[in-house]
Design a protein around this motif. Structure first.
Motif, short mmCIF file in Angstrom:
data_model
loop_
_atom_site.label_atom_id
_atom_site.label_comp_id
_atom_site.label_asym_id
_atom_site.label_seq_id
_atom_site.Cartn_x
_atom_site.Cartn_y
_atom_site.Cartn_z
N THR A 137 17.14 -12.48 9.91
CA THR A 137 15.95 -12.46 10.48
C THR A 137 16.11 -12.46 12.26
O THR A 137 15.41 -11.82 12.93
CB THR A 137 14.87 -13.47 10.41
OG1 THR A 137 14.92 -13.67 9.07
CG2 THR A 137 13.52 -13.24 10.86
N LEU A 138 16.93 -13.19 12.60
CA LEU A 138 17.34 -13.35 14.08
C LEU A 138 17.89 -11.92 14.51
O LEU A 138 17.69 -11.43 15.54
CB LEU A 138 18.44 -14.59 14.36
CG LEU A 138 18.81 -14.50 15.76
CD1 LEU A 138 17.70 -14.70 16.80
CD2 LEU A 138 19.83 -15.73 15.91
N LYS A 139 18.85 -11.25 13.75
CA LYS A 139 19.52 -10.38 13.84
C LYS A 139 18.40 -9.23 13.87
O LYS A 139 18.39 -8.13 14.99
CB LYS A 139 20.48 -9.89 12.85
CG LYS A 139 21.19 -8.49 13.08
CD LYS A 139 22.27 -8.18 12.18
CE LYS A 139 22.82 -6.80 12.35
NZ LYS A 139 23.89 -6.64 11.31
N ALA A 140 17.67 -9.09 13.11
CA ALA A 140 16.47 -8.08 13.15
C ALA A 140 15.44 -8.21 14.66
O ALA A 140 15.19 -6.96 15.13
CB ALA A 140 15.62 -8.16 12.07
N ALA A 141 15.43 -9.47 14.85
CA ALA A 141 14.55 -9.63 16.05
C ALA A 141 15.12 -9.17 17.21
O ALA A 141 14.51 -8.55 18.20
CB ALA A 141 13.92 -11.23 16.07
N THR A 142 16.56 -9.48 17.28
CA THR A 142 17.28 -9.05 18.58
C THR A 142 17.36 -7.40 18.56
O THR A 142 17.07 -6.84 19.81
CB THR A 142 18.75 -9.47 18.28
OG1 THR A 142 18.74 -10.91 18.13
CG2 THR A 142 19.66 -9.04 19.55
N MET B 210 10.34 -15.19 18.10
CA MET B 210 9.77 -14.09 17.14
C MET B 210 10.17 -14.87 15.82
O MET B 210 9.40 -14.89 14.82
CB MET B 210 10.40 -12.61 17.06
CG MET B 210 9.88 -11.89 18.30
SD MET B 210 10.25 -10.33 18.46
CE MET B 210 9.92 -9.48 16.89
N VAL B 211 11.42 -15.39 15.64
CA VAL B 211 11.76 -15.80 14.41
C VAL B 211 10.84 -17.13 14.16
O VAL B 211 10.73 -17.47 13.20
CB VAL B 211 13.38 -16.02 14.47
CG1 VAL B 211 13.86 -16.75 13.28
CG2 VAL B 211 14.14 -14.69 14.53
N ARG B 212 11.03 -18.06 15.61
CA ARG B 212 10.17 -19.16 15.01
C ARG B 212 8.88 -19.06 14.46
O ARG B 212 8.33 -19.63 13.89
CB ARG B 212 10.30 -19.91 16.50
CG ARG B 212 9.83 -21.29 16.29
CD ARG B 212 9.75 -22.14 17.56
NE ARG B 212 11.24 -22.50 18.14
CZ ARG B 212 11.90 -21.60 19.10
NH1 ARG B 212 11.17 -20.83 19.70
NH2 ARG B 212 12.98 -22.16 19.35
N HIS B 213 8.04 -17.95 15.02
CA HIS B 213 6.94 -17.69 14.81
C HIS B 213 6.74 -17.35 13.31
O HIS B 213 6.00 -17.72 12.55
CB HIS B 213 6.15 -16.55 15.84
CG HIS B 213 4.81 -16.18 15.24
ND1 HIS B 213 3.73 -17.01 15.48
CD2 HIS B 213 4.42 -15.33 14.63
CE1 HIS B 213 2.64 -16.22 15.00
NE2 HIS B 213 3.19 -15.11 14.42
N ARG B 214 7.71 -16.41 12.96
CA ARG B 214 7.52 -15.74 11.62
C ARG B 214 8.09 -16.85 10.60
O ARG B 214 7.48 -17.01 9.50
CB ARG B 214 8.35 -14.68 11.63
CG ARG B 214 8.25 -13.68 10.26
CD ARG B 214 9.24 -12.85 10.34
NE ARG B 214 9.42 -11.99 8.95
CZ ARG B 214 10.19 -11.13 8.36
NH1 ARG B 214 11.26 -10.85 9.38
NH2 ARG B 214 9.95 -10.69 7.47
N TRP B 215 8.67 -17.75 11.01
CA TRP B 215 9.28 -18.84 10.10
C TRP B 215 8.35 -19.75 9.86
O TRP B 215 7.87 -20.25 8.71
CB TRP B 215 10.70 -19.68 10.47
CG TRP B 215 11.04 -20.33 9.56
CD1 TRP B 215 12.04 -20.20 8.51
CD2 TRP B 215 10.87 -21.77 9.52
NE1 TRP B 215 12.39 -21.31 7.69
CE2 TRP B 215 11.66 -22.43 8.31
CE3 TRP B 215 10.20 -22.77 10.20
CZ2 TRP B 215 11.63 -23.88 8.07
CZ3 TRP B 215 9.90 -23.97 9.86
CH2 TRP B 215 10.72 -24.31 8.88
N ALA B 216 7.56 -20.15 11.11
CA ALA B 216 6.41 -21.13 10.86
C ALA B 216 5.36 -20.71 10.30
O ALA B 216 4.77 -21.44 9.40
CB ALA B 216 6.05 -21.55 12.40
N GLU B 217 4.96 -19.55 10.20
CA GLU B 217 3.92 -18.96 9.37
C GLU B 217 4.19 -19.02 8.04
O GLU B 217 3.44 -19.34 7.10
CB GLU B 217 3.44 -17.76 9.99
CG GLU B 217 2.36 -16.94 9.03
CD GLU B 217 1.82 -15.76 9.68
OE1 GLU B 217 1.42 -14.85 8.75
OE2 GLU B 217 1.68 -15.53 10.85
N TYR B 218 5.37 -18.47 7.61
CA TYR B 218 5.78 -18.52 6.35
C TYR B 218 5.88 -20.18 5.83
O TYR B 218 5.46 -20.19 4.71
CB TYR B 218 7.43 -17.96 6.23
CG TYR B 218 8.09 -17.96 4.85
CD1 TYR B 218 7.35 -17.06 3.95
CD2 TYR B 218 8.76 -18.68 4.25
CE1 TYR B 218 7.82 -16.86 2.75
CE2 TYR B 218 9.36 -18.64 2.99
CZ TYR B 218 8.90 -17.83 2.04
OH TYR B 218 9.30 -17.70 1.02
#
Length: 366
Positions: free
Chosen positions: A302-307, A322-330
């Protein structure tokens, strides 16, 4: 009650302006407020105006206030040793967690001296005291005035901290304040006690100034797949329901839908434990919870995709955010937890809302 509050007050029945009967002093201990439109009267006792209409909508709130008092009596939490004067900075749970959430809230909204702040669902007024210490014009609202566990305790809070704020007995779903009074509305474990969350948030939006913030801490958010029947039978929920305390456990989408319906723009809904958590720590925690990440993808992918999104100009925030937000929502969709909600008032929505309201008034008159 401070005299400076009176111009901001309105009748909870018809939103008419209120005037004080009798001489005006800087601090008003007893007296009467009269609506200039409908002439309803509201008493002031022990410095607290009682700004509610005792009707069918108020009765459940009154019963809930009585329920809280009885719950504290039955659990030996009614008589205290003044440790509540230290809240939220008290070295014991749940206050260790609440204090951290309160500090996050202050960091997110940064209240400034002179701003008007509403502490909604204030309990004893500990947060109103903290905002007063920040030199804000602080107002605490709750439904009961008990001298030990309700707003009646606010006087001790003021005296201990040598500050002054206002304590108002009122219904959060019919807030007795004129539109655009407050720069900030703060709630601690309040939203999930609303009988009508959309109505509560709509009232919050009404009293906020354009660009003003709502920040709510220590709110429960249940996983999408939670069994509602089993949840209501859980010990914590069943205990509070038995005392006529209105108790809900909204899901992430339910919070979001209520914010949108109330014309409030979501800035953040996050599990407070993930606030500024490094990604490597999130990855480790994810493994402990047996959650790979959003859509079952490991965090490094996910980090690679966000980069890549940021590299091609498709992301306005950093890859880490972006990763933190997506992971927190999940995480919120997979696991229940305590959240912080931050939202702002949308001026355009409220302009349309006023136009619609005026149109409805015209139709009713004709």
């Amino acid at each position: 009650m401070r005299a400076v509050l009176i111009p901001h007050l309105c009748c909870p029945w018809d939103a008419g302006s209120l005037r004080l009967v009798g001489p005006t002093q800087d601090w008003i201990e007893t007296g009467c407020l009269v609506c200039e439109r409908c002439t309803r009267q509201y008493g002031i006792t022990q410095g607290m105006p009682r700004l509610f209409v005792d009707d069918a909508l108020w009765q459940p709130k009154a019963h809930e206030g009585q329920g809280w008092v009885q719950l504290f009596r039955d659990t030996d939490g009614y008589q205290h040793d003044a440790t509540d004067l230290l809240w939220p900075y008290y070295d014991e749970q749940p206050w260790l967690d609440i204090a951290r959430q309160f500090d996050i809230a202050l960091e997110l909204v940064r209240p400034q001296p002179g701003q008007w702040v509403l502490d909604l669902g204030a309990g004893r007024g500990w947060a109103a005291k903290q905002f007063a210490l920040c030199q804000c014009q602080s107002v605490a609202v709750d439904v009961f005035d008990d001298m030990q566990v309700g707003l009646g305790r606010s006087r001790a809070m003021m005296d201990d901290a040598q500050v002054v704020f206002d304590a108002v007995i009122a219904d959060g779903e019919r807030l007795p304040f004129h539109p655009a009074t407050f720069d900030l509305v703060f709630c601690a474990a309040t939203l999930h006690h609303a009988t009508n969350l959309v109505q509560l948030l709509t009232n919050i939006g009404r009293v906020l100034r354009p660009g003003g913030h709502l920040v709510a801490i220590h709110e429960p958010c249940i996983a999408d797949g939670t069994d509602d029947v089993a949840l209501r039978q859980s010990p914590e929920m069943a205990r509070e329901l038995a005392y006529n305390i209105h108790e809900t456990r909204p899901r992430l989408d339910e919070y979001r839908a209520a914010l949108r319906a109330a014309g409030l723009h979501e800035q953040a809904i996050l599990p407070w434990l993930t606030y500024t958590m490094p990604l490597h720590a999130m990855s480790s925690w994810s493994a402990e919870l047996q959650i790979l990440g959003p859509a079952g993808l490991p965090l490094p992918w996910t980090l690679k995709a966000a980069t890549n999104l940021q590299r091609f100009g498709l992301a306005r925030t950093s890859p880490d955010d972006m990763v933190r937000h997506r992971w927190a929502e999940y995480l919120l969709r997979e696991r229940s937890g305590a959240i912080i909600v931050v939202a702002t008032k949308q001026p355009g929505f409220w302009q349309r809302r006023r136009f619609q309201t005026h149109a409805e008034d015209r139709r009713l008159r004709w």
